[in-house]
Design an enzyme around this catalytic site. Structure first.
Site, PDB file in Angstrom:
ATOM      1  N   PRO A  34       0.787  -1.237   0.000  1.00  0.00           N
ATOM      2  CA  PRO A  34       0.000   0.000   0.000  1.00  0.00           C
ATOM      3  C   PRO A  34       0.820   1.290   0.000  1.00  0.00           C
ATOM      4  CG  PRO A  34       0.047  -0.919   2.195  1.00  0.00           C
ATOM      5  CD  PRO A  34       0.767  -1.896   1.299  1.00  0.00           C
ATOM      6  N   CYS A  35       1.486   1.555  -1.107  1.00  0.00           N
ATOM      7  CA  CYS A  35       2.333   2.747  -1.220  1.00  0.00           C
ATOM      8  C   CYS A  35       1.518   4.039  -1.145  1.00  0.00           C
ATOM      9  CB  CYS A  35       3.175   2.693  -2.488  1.00  0.00           C
ATOM     10  SG  CYS A  35       2.244   2.383  -3.988  1.00  0.00           S
TER      11      CYS A  35
END
Length: 189
Positions: free
Chosen positions: A143-144
């Site tokens: 989940p950048c």
């Protein structure tokens, strides 16, 4: 054609409420995830230009479940992708450490590039952390979008739509980035 139980690689384009998304997998796990685009064809082109993406569209059970989870996330549900198998063959140790630390962030949880670097054992490398996240092959699962610039600023995002897409994804998770909304002007006091 191989029976479903023997499939080792493939790809899929899926329609969600936020646009067309795509995934590709190997026998070890997810190798690509494309965030929303307006057309199925655009996603298909993006997926197939990467080496190692199979043209097979047959789906093993875990992929069927992942597709359902991605659609649920796109519809606003709290989904945990931390157990999705990911194939990161060829990724260097620094990026692996950054990705591992990012995967520990839960739905609606954010941190900064500097803090993530520290959590990954690479304190003092926020820019390098940003570069590693910019090369993330499986956003959402890694989940950048949950990593912010110093001072709570949105920071960059390499997906289609850039920072606007990042901000929308965070908003779907209940995270507001930026200054507070203006006071209601109609009261005048």
């Amino acid at each position: 054609m191989k029976p479903t139980s023997e499939i080792t690689a493939g790809h899929a384009v899926l329609e969600t409420v936020i646009g067309f998304m795509g995934i590709a997998w190997s026998e070890k796990g997810l190798i690509r995830l494309c965030l929303p685009e307006r057309s199925r064809e655009a996603v298909e082109r993006r997926l197939l230009r990467h080496p190692g993406v199979s043209t097979s569209t047959d789906q093993p059970r875990w992929v069927v479940e992942l597709i359902a989870s991605i659609k649920a996330y796109a519809a606003g549900e709290d989904v945990d992708f931390s157990d999705v198998p990911v194939d990161l063959d060829g990724v260097d140790d620094f990026r692996l450490a950054i990705y591992h630390a990012a995967r520990k962030l839960g739905f609606g949880e954010t941190t900064t590039y500097g803090e993530l670097a520290k959590r990954a054992g690479h304190a003092g490398l926020p820019r390098e952390t940003g570069a590693a996240l910019g090369a993330n092959p499986v956003p959402l699962v890694i989940p950048c979008h949950r990593i912010l610039a110093a001072g709570g600023k949105i920071g960059g995002f390499s997906a289609p739509g850039g920072s606007t897409t990042k901000e929308k994804m965070l908003a779907m998770e209940g995270v507001r980035v930026g200054p507070p909304p203006a006071a209601q002007a109609s009261f005048g006091f």
